[in-house]
Design a protein around this motif. Structure first.
Motif, short mmCIF file in Angstrom:
data_model
loop_
_atom_site.label_atom_id
_atom_site.label_comp_id
_atom_site.label_asym_id
_atom_site.label_seq_id
_atom_site.Cartn_x
_atom_site.Cartn_y
_atom_site.Cartn_z
N SER A 59 -7.25 4.64 -7.06
CA SER A 59 -8.07 5.57 -6.08
C SER A 59 -7.28 6.52 -5.37
O SER A 59 -7.56 7.71 -4.97
N GLU A 60 -6.03 6.29 -5.15
CA GLU A 60 -5.13 6.96 -4.33
C GLU A 60 -4.56 8.25 -5.23
O GLU A 60 -4.32 9.22 -4.88
N GLN A 61 -4.61 7.74 -6.73
CA GLN A 61 -3.91 8.69 -7.62
C GLN A 61 -5.17 9.92 -7.88
O GLN A 61 -4.94 11.10 -7.90
N LYS B 253 1.08 4.10 -3.41
CA LYS B 253 0.73 5.49 -3.18
C LYS B 253 1.92 6.45 -3.31
O LYS B 253 1.73 7.62 -3.19
N ASN B 254 3.16 5.83 -3.37
CA ASN B 254 4.32 6.49 -3.14
C ASN B 254 4.76 6.97 -4.85
O ASN B 254 5.04 5.95 -5.63
N TYR C 107 -6.74 0.28 -6.04
CA TYR C 107 -6.28 0.88 -5.01
C TYR C 107 -5.23 1.98 -5.49
O TYR C 107 -5.53 3.19 -5.03
N ARG C 108 -4.55 1.71 -6.17
CA ARG C 108 -3.47 2.68 -6.70
C ARG C 108 -4.20 3.73 -7.61
O ARG C 108 -3.94 5.03 -7.30
N LYS D 182 0.95 -1.37 -0.10
CA LYS D 182 0.08 0.11 0.08
C LYS D 182 0.88 1.05 0.07
O LYS D 182 0.37 2.24 -0.63
N SER D 183 1.91 1.32 0.62
CA SER D 183 2.66 2.38 1.02
C SER D 183 3.41 2.58 -0.35
O SER D 183 3.69 3.85 -0.75
N LYS E 141 -5.13 12.48 -5.07
CA LYS E 141 -3.99 13.44 -5.31
C LYS E 141 -4.29 14.42 -6.28
O LYS E 141 -4.01 15.64 -6.51
#
Length: 288
Positions: free
Chosen positions: A283-285, A241-242, A280-281, A237-238, A288
Motif C-alpha cells: 500500500s505504501e509503494q 516504507k523506506n 502495508y508495504r 512501519k518506518s 508513491k
C-alpha cells in the motif's frame, strides 16, 4: 556495599517493589523474598509486635525458616526483653553481636549460628517489629549491613504506616523512571533486542518489575508487552516504507525491529495496524 550507588540502587528496588502492596503479610514477605534475598544473607526473620500479648511474632522468613508458600517453619514467639530480638524491641536500639556464643541472651531458633544483627522497626517512636538476621560466620555483619538494615527498617515502617491509609500515590508523566524508560525506547531503541523483557528493563531502571508494569499500564493504558511492541511496530512501519530497505524481506525487517519470529511479527503488526506487513508495504509503494 562500599558504594553509595549500590545502596541507592537497592533501596530504589525496595521502595518500588512495595509500591502496590496493601496488606501486612504481602509487605513483609516481599521484603524477605525480593529484598533480603538480594543481599545474599543466610537467614532473616521479620518479627511483628503483638501489643496485646507483649510478644514478638515471626511473620516472614528468608532461609531455613521459609517453609515455602509463605509459611514459616516452626514459628516461635519472643517476649519483650527476651533474647537479643526481645531486647532490641524493648530498648529501641539495634544490636550487632560479633559472637553469640559469648552472649547469654542468645535464643536458638532453627539452628545455632555465630553472629547476629537485629534492628528495630519503629513507627512514631514506637517499636512495632524487629528485622533480625543471623550468620554462621563469626563477626559477619559490618557497618554496611547495619546501615542497610536500618534503612530497610525505616522503609518497612513507612510502608506499614501507610497500609491502613488511603493510597494517594499517583504515577504521572513526569515520573523520573518513566522519563528514563521513554529515553531508552525512543533514543536508545532498546526494543530492537528481541530477548528484552520486563525483567531486563526493570534491572536497567533499578526498579521492581511489578512497579514497571504498573507504571506503563497507568500512563499508557496498555500492558507492558503491548507497550514495547508498539515501538517495534512503528520501527517496522518506518522501514517498510523506506526505500533503503527495499531489498529487505518483511521477515528481515521484523527481526531488525525486535520481533523474535515471523508469526510473532505478523500477528502483532496486524493487531496494531490492521493489515499484514506485506500488505502495508504494498500500500505504501502504491501511494508513491
Amino acid at each position: 556495599y562500599d558504594k553509595p550507588s549500590q545502596i541507592t540502587g537497592i533501596l530504589s528496588y525496595f521502595s518500588t517493589s512495595l509500591f502496590d502492596k496493601d496488606k501486612l503479610d504481602d509487605v513483609l514477605w516481599d521484603i524477605v523474598e525480593n529484598c533480603i534475598a538480594y543481599l545474599q544473607l543466610e537467614d532473616c526473620i521479620i518479627y511483628i509486635l503483638d501489643d496485646s500479648k507483649k510478644v514478638l511474632v515471626q511473620k516472614a522468613a528468608f532461609g531455613n525458616k521459609n517453609q515455602g508458600e509463605r509459611k514459616i517453619l516452626s514459628p516461635i514467639e519472643i517476649s519483650l526483653g527476651q533474647g537479643i530480638v526481645g531486647q532490641v524491641a524493648q530498648s529501641g536500639d539495634y544490636e550487632c553481636v560479633y559472637n553469640v556464643a559469648y552472649d547469654e541472651r542468645y535464643v536458638v531458633d532453627d539452628i545455632s549460628r555465630s553472629s547476629e544483627l537485629a534492628v528495630p522497626i519503629t513507627i512514631d517512636d514506637k517499636v512495632v517489629g524487629v528485622l533480625d538476621s543471623e550468620h554462621s560466620q563469626e563477626g559477619f555483619f559490618n557497618e554496611h549491613h547495619i546501615l542497610l538494615f536500618q534503612l530497610i527498617a525505616k522503609l518497612t515502617a513507612k510502608k506499614l504506616a501507610q497500609i491502613n491509609v488511603e493510597n494517594t500515590t499517583n504515577i504521572t508523566n513526569d515520573n523520573l523512571y518513566f522519563k528514563e524508560l521513554d529515553f531508552l525506547m525512543k533514543e536508545a531503541k532498546i526494543y530492537r533486542d528481541a530477548s528484552l523483557g520486563l525483567e531486563g528493563i526493570s534491572k536497567m531502571l533499578k526498579i521492581s518489575s511489578n512497579y514497571l508494569s504498573q507504571m506503563v499500564t497507568g500512563l499508557r493504558g496498555s500492558d507492558f508487552s503491548d507497550y514495547v511492541n508498539s515501538f517495534r511496530v512503528e520501527d517496522a512501519k518506518s522501514k517498510l516504507k523506506n526505500p533503503k530497505f527495499v531489498k529487505y524481506t518483511t521477515l528481515a525487517i521484523g527481526l531488525e525491529s525486535g520481533f523474535n519470529s515471523e508469526s510473532n511479527f505478523y500477528n502483532i503488526f496486524k493487531k496494531h495496524v490492521g493489515v499484514s506487513p506485506k500488505e502495508y508495504r504494498q500500500s505504501e509503494q502504491e501511494v508513491k
